[in-house]
Scaffold this motif. Structure first.
Motif, PDB file in Angstrom:
ATOM      1  N   TYR A  22       0.855  -1.189   0.000  1.00  0.00           N
ATOM      2  CA  TYR A  22       0.000   0.000   0.000  1.00  0.00           C
ATOM      3  C   TYR A  22       0.889   1.237   0.000  1.00  0.00           C
ATOM      4  O   TYR A  22       1.647   1.482   0.937  1.00  0.00           O
ATOM      5  CB  TYR A  22      -0.893  -0.037   1.245  1.00  0.00           C
ATOM      6  CG  TYR A  22      -1.922   1.054   1.368  1.00  0.00           C
ATOM      7  CD1 TYR A  22      -2.735   1.433   0.306  1.00  0.00           C
ATOM      8  CD2 TYR A  22      -2.118   1.697   2.599  1.00  0.00           C
ATOM      9  CE1 TYR A  22      -3.701   2.414   0.445  1.00  0.00           C
ATOM     10  CE2 TYR A  22      -3.084   2.678   2.756  1.00  0.00           C
ATOM     11  CZ  TYR A  22      -3.876   3.038   1.674  1.00  0.00           C
ATOM     12  OH  TYR A  22      -4.838   4.015   1.812  1.00  0.00           O
ATOM     13  N   ARG A  41      -7.950  -1.005  -2.009  1.00  0.00           N
ATOM     14  CA  ARG A  41      -7.558   0.406  -1.947  1.00  0.00           C
ATOM     15  C   ARG A  41      -8.650   1.247  -1.299  1.00  0.00           C
ATOM     16  O   ARG A  41      -8.376   2.090  -0.435  1.00  0.00           O
ATOM     17  CB  ARG A  41      -7.258   0.911  -3.357  1.00  0.00           C
ATOM     18  CG  ARG A  41      -6.850   2.372  -3.428  1.00  0.00           C
ATOM     19  CD  ARG A  41      -6.660   2.812  -4.856  1.00  0.00           C
ATOM     20  NE  ARG A  41      -6.421   4.233  -4.953  1.00  0.00           N
ATOM     21  CZ  ARG A  41      -6.368   4.907  -6.099  1.00  0.00           C
ATOM     22  NH1 ARG A  41      -6.536   4.270  -7.245  1.00  0.00           N
ATOM     23  NH2 ARG A  41      -6.142   6.200  -6.106  1.00  0.00           N
ATOM     24  N   SER A  75      -3.239   7.146  -3.467  1.00  0.00           N
ATOM     25  CA  SER A  75      -2.805   5.826  -3.001  1.00  0.00           C
ATOM     26  C   SER A  75      -2.699   4.844  -4.163  1.00  0.00           C
ATOM     27  O   SER A  75      -3.201   5.100  -5.263  1.00  0.00           O
ATOM     28  CB  SER A  75      -3.784   5.272  -1.960  1.00  0.00           C
ATOM     29  OG  SER A  75      -5.065   5.064  -2.548  1.00  0.00           O
ATOM     30  N   VAL A 126      -2.322   0.272  -4.619  1.00  0.00           N
ATOM     31  CA  VAL A 126      -2.251  -1.051  -3.986  1.00  0.00           C
ATOM     32  C   VAL A 126      -1.684  -2.068  -4.964  1.00  0.00           C
ATOM     33  O   VAL A 126      -2.021  -2.080  -6.158  1.00  0.00           O
ATOM     34  CB  VAL A 126      -3.646  -1.526  -3.512  1.00  0.00           C
ATOM     35  CG1 VAL A 126      -3.630  -3.015  -3.169  1.00  0.00           C
ATOM     36  CG2 VAL A 126      -4.088  -0.735  -2.295  1.00  0.00           C
TER      37      VAL A 126
END
Length: 284
Positions: A170, A215, A227, A229
């Motif tokens: 992550y 996510r 972000s 993932v």
């Protein structure tokens, strides 16, 4: 149809090591890799103008067989050595790409089936034409090798004994520093212009949720600016098997290499590859 002396499946450490050694022996070889990357779990991703090594970030080199590849990385300034600990100067894949610079590599080529013959085997791929080879070496995780063997009519149940731990990567951009993390392990942290960029890892059993679902779930807790993932199904070997199984299909000129034979680290990958060289290609 293109013919080879040796085809290597998988462009991870053991596959790269074998390719370099077999080329030195004068063999006509090629690596076929199902993904678009070189290095296997030695993987890099750019996130918000920062480089994050989302697989193996660093490793210890304690076996002499790995020294040649490590030294090549130090000389071309893609690796840094600190005692036995080796880390990437920037991108770990810069090292792996340089190692195969003069080797034939086919990416996005997934081996589906082996058609066995008397003097050569025909390999059927998704994403590439069929090729013929005298020898075949699979350096993929054990479950992926077993999938190929099952579709080719071979009994490879011994590979079921090799087990793996999975992990979720992550990457997040935050406007604050993280204080306490119970489930995630911080692999990398970069602070710039009052922003914080984290590479976090969460180990668990394989999660069937999609990357986007995960996510959204993580974002709900962390509230990041941005972000990403990534999921590793075979992140780390949990239980290895006897190296005798590397040669279960020697009569068909098919061999196995990977970290699930000698342990779970980089050294294990290289030792399994060296085991094939010692028993098949080097004069006794």
């Amino acid at each position: 149809m293109v013919k080879y002396d040796v085809v290597i499946i998988g462009a991870g450490p053991s596959g790269i090591f074998l390719a370099r050694k077999l080329v030195q022996l004068g063999k006509k070889i090629a690596i076929f890799e199902k993904s678009n990357n070189i290095g296997g779990r030695l993987a890099t991703r750019r996130f918000k103008n920062h480089t994050f090594n989302i697989g193996v970030n660093s490793f210890e080199s304690t076996v002499k067989e790995l020294n040649e590849m490590v030294q090549a990385g130090i000389e071309n300034e893609t690796l840094i050595r600190d005692g036995v600990r080796i880390s990437a100067k920037d991108s770990i894949t810069s090292w792996t790409k340089a190692l195969v610079e003069n080797i034939e590599v086919h990416k996005k080529s997934k081996l589906q089936k082996i058609e066995f013959g008397d003097n050569e085997n025909i390999l059927h791929f998704e994403g590439h034409d069929c090729v013929a080879t005298k020898d075949l070496i699979l350096t993929t995780p054990a479950p992926q090798a077993k999938e190929v063997f099952d579709s080719s009519g071979l009994d490879s149940n011994a590979l079921n004994k090799a087990t793996y731990k999975s992990s979720i990567i992550y990457m997040i951009e935050l406007d604050r520093k993280l204080e306490q993390l119970k489930e995630f392990h911080v692999i990398q942290h970069v602070e710039k212009d009052k922003l914080h960029f984290y590479l976090l890892e969460f180990e668990e059993n394989w999660n069937e949720k999609s990357k986007e679902e995960l996510r959204e779930e993580f974002d709900e807790s962390f509230k990041p600016i941005e972000s990403y993932v990534h999921k590793w199904k075979y992140a780390k070997v949990d239980k290895s098997i006897s190296s005798d199984h590397q040669f279960d299909f020697k009569s068909k000129s098919v061999y196995l290499a990977g970290d699930y034979f000698f342990g779970s680290d980089m050294d294990a990958s290289i030792l399994s590859a060296q085991n094939i060289l010692d028993n098949v290609y080097y004069p006794q």
